[in-house]
Motif scaffolding. Structure first.
Motif, PDB file in Angstrom:
ATOM      1  N   VAL A   1       0.809  -1.216   0.000  1.00 30.95           N
ATOM      2  CA  VAL A   1       0.000   0.000   0.000  1.00 30.95           C
ATOM      3  C   VAL A   1       0.846   1.271   0.000  1.00 30.95           C
ATOM      4  N   GLY A   2       2.170   1.102   0.014  1.00 30.85           N
ATOM      5  CA  GLY A   2       3.006   2.289   0.020  1.00 30.85           C
ATOM      6  C   GLY A   2       4.474   1.980  -0.130  1.00 30.85           C
ATOM      7  N   ILE A   3       5.218   3.055  -0.381  1.00 32.60           N
ATOM      8  CA  ILE A   3       6.670   2.990  -0.494  1.00 32.60           C
ATOM      9  C   ILE A   3       7.237   3.811   0.662  1.00 32.60           C
ATOM     10  N   ALA A   4       8.236   3.262   1.322  1.00 30.98           N
ATOM     11  CA  ALA A   4       8.819   3.913   2.489  1.00 30.98           C
ATOM     12  C   ALA A   4      10.329   3.731   2.444  1.00 30.98           C
ATOM     13  N   ARG A   5      10.968   4.232   3.493  1.00 30.15           N
ATOM     14  CA  ARG A   5      12.410   4.039   3.618  1.00 30.15           C
ATOM     15  C   ARG A   5      12.738   3.809   5.083  1.00 30.15           C
ATOM     16  N   VAL A   6      13.844   3.126   5.326  1.00 22.70           N
ATOM     17  CA  VAL A   6      14.365   2.967   6.682  1.00 22.70           C
ATOM     18  C   VAL A   6      14.916   4.331   7.083  1.00 22.70           C
ATOM     19  N   ALA A   7      14.392   4.886   8.181  1.00 27.06           N
ATOM     20  CA  ALA A   7      14.701   6.263   8.571  1.00 27.06           C
ATOM     21  C   ALA A   7      15.569   6.366   9.820  1.00 27.06           C
ATOM     22  N   SER A   8      16.056   5.233  10.320  1.00 26.54           N
ATOM     23  CA  SER A   8      16.945   5.260  11.488  1.00 26.54           C
ATOM     24  C   SER A   8      17.774   3.992  11.509  1.00 26.54           C
ATOM     25  N   GLY A   9      18.767   4.008  12.356  1.00 22.52           N
ATOM     26  CA  GLY A   9      19.477   2.773  12.643  1.00 22.52           C
ATOM     27  C   GLY A   9      18.642   1.927  13.585  1.00 22.52           C
ATOM     28  N   VAL A  10      19.162   0.779  13.929  1.00 17.51           N
ATOM     29  CA  VAL A  10      18.460  -0.157  14.804  1.00 17.51           C
ATOM     30  C   VAL A  10      18.558   0.322  16.254  1.00 17.51           C
ATOM     31  N   THR A  11      17.422   0.294  16.957  1.00 14.79           N
ATOM     32  CA  THR A  11      17.375   0.615  18.380  1.00 14.79           C
ATOM     33  C   THR A  11      16.544  -0.441  19.099  1.00 14.79           C
ATOM     34  N   VAL A  12      16.520  -0.346  20.414  1.00 12.96           N
ATOM     35  CA  VAL A  12      15.785  -1.305  21.240  1.00 12.96           C
ATOM     36  C   VAL A  12      14.286  -1.007  21.160  1.00 12.96           C
ATOM     37  N   ASP A  13      13.483  -2.042  20.995  1.00 12.75           N
ATOM     38  CA  ASP A  13      12.025  -1.919  20.974  1.00 12.75           C
ATOM     39  C   ASP A  13      11.532  -1.827  22.419  1.00 12.75           C
ATOM     40  N   PRO A  14      11.001  -0.677  22.846  1.00 11.63           N
ATOM     41  CA  PRO A  14      10.588  -0.515  24.232  1.00 11.63           C
ATOM     42  C   PRO A  14       9.352  -1.329  24.611  1.00 11.63           C
ATOM     43  N   THR A  15       8.571  -1.785  23.628  1.00  9.60           N
ATOM     44  CA  THR A  15       7.345  -2.516  23.963  1.00  9.60           C
ATOM     45  C   THR A  15       7.633  -3.846  24.651  1.00  9.60           C
ATOM     46  N   GLN A  16       8.831  -4.376  24.480  1.00  6.81           N
ATOM     47  CA  GLN A  16       9.170  -5.650  25.116  1.00  6.81           C
ATOM     48  C   GLN A  16       9.220  -5.534  26.635  1.00  6.81           C
ATOM     49  N   PHE A  17       9.402  -4.316  27.165  1.00  4.93           N
ATOM     50  CA  PHE A  17       9.517  -4.100  28.612  1.00  4.93           C
ATOM     51  C   PHE A  17       8.225  -3.584  29.246  1.00  4.93           C
ATOM     52  N   ASP A  18       7.193  -3.351  28.446  1.00  2.58           N
ATOM     53  CA  ASP A  18       5.943  -2.768  28.922  1.00  2.58           C
ATOM     54  C   ASP A  18       4.910  -3.862  29.170  1.00  2.58           C
ATOM     55  N   PRO A  19       4.615  -4.162  30.452  1.00  3.14           N
ATOM     56  CA  PRO A  19       3.652  -5.231  30.755  1.00  3.14           C
ATOM     57  C   PRO A  19       2.259  -4.979  30.162  1.00  3.14           C
ATOM     58  N   ALA A  20       1.922  -3.746  29.856  1.00  3.83           N
ATOM     59  CA  ALA A  20       0.618  -3.437  29.275  1.00  3.83           C
ATOM     60  C   ALA A  20       0.591  -3.661  27.761  1.00  3.83           C
TER      61      ALA A  20
END
Length: 157
Positions: free
Chosen positions: A64-83
């Motif tokens: 549905v679209g064309i995009a680009r990678v806009a950053s380097g790799v970082t830690v996904d914070p959702t893995q630490f959020d119990p909610a």
């Protein structure tokens, strides 16, 4: 050298329209919980790589679209959020398992649906179309990238 990727998003969580409404049309690609997909981000993705934005788990899956990678790799914070539905109790801040990149949408396109992709002989060996392929991130060969952009009427530079 630019690499190309197909990245799947469920529109109920992050549609292309949702991302276009975000600042700079950019979203952190959270929630990747497959080691191979994570490894593609960690080991293969680079700033500026091309992305085919793909809606999955919906009535009409497709690009549905064309995009680009806009950053380097970082830690996904959702893995630490119990909610979060992406919480991972086994992942620790000093040894995170899951990563993300920011993705910036460049063009919204018509939906190039999965059946249309399957019917296109030029895409027959595209990884996402292989039987049993369910990864949320897959590499895209340069010839497939160029063909898809031509099919969608986007000039290939």
């Amino acid at each position: 050298m630019t690499n190309y990727w197909l990245m799947k998003a469920e529109p109920a969580e992050a549609s292309i329209d949702d991302v276009l409404a975000m600042p700079n049309a950019t979203v952190g690609w959270t929630g990747v919980r497959n080691y191979q997909a994570r490894n593609f981000m960690r080991d293969g993705m680079q700033l500026g790589d091309g992305v085919l934005f793909y809606h999955s788990s919906c009535a009409e899956p497709g690009i549905v679209g064309i995009a680009r990678v806009a950053s380097g790799v970082t830690v996904d914070p959702t893995q630490f959020d119990p909610a979060s539905t992406y919480f991972d109790a086994a992942s620790k801040p000093d040894a995170p398992r899951w990563l993300l990149v920011d993705v910036q949408v460049l063009h919204k396109t018509r939906n190039f649906t999965l059946p249309q992709m399957r019917a296109d002989a030029a895409l027959s060996d595209m990884l996402v179309l292989k039987k049993g392929s369910r990864l949320s991130i897959t590499p895209v060969e340069p010839q497939h990238w160029a063909h898809i952009l031509r099919t969608l009427g986007i000039s290939v530079s």
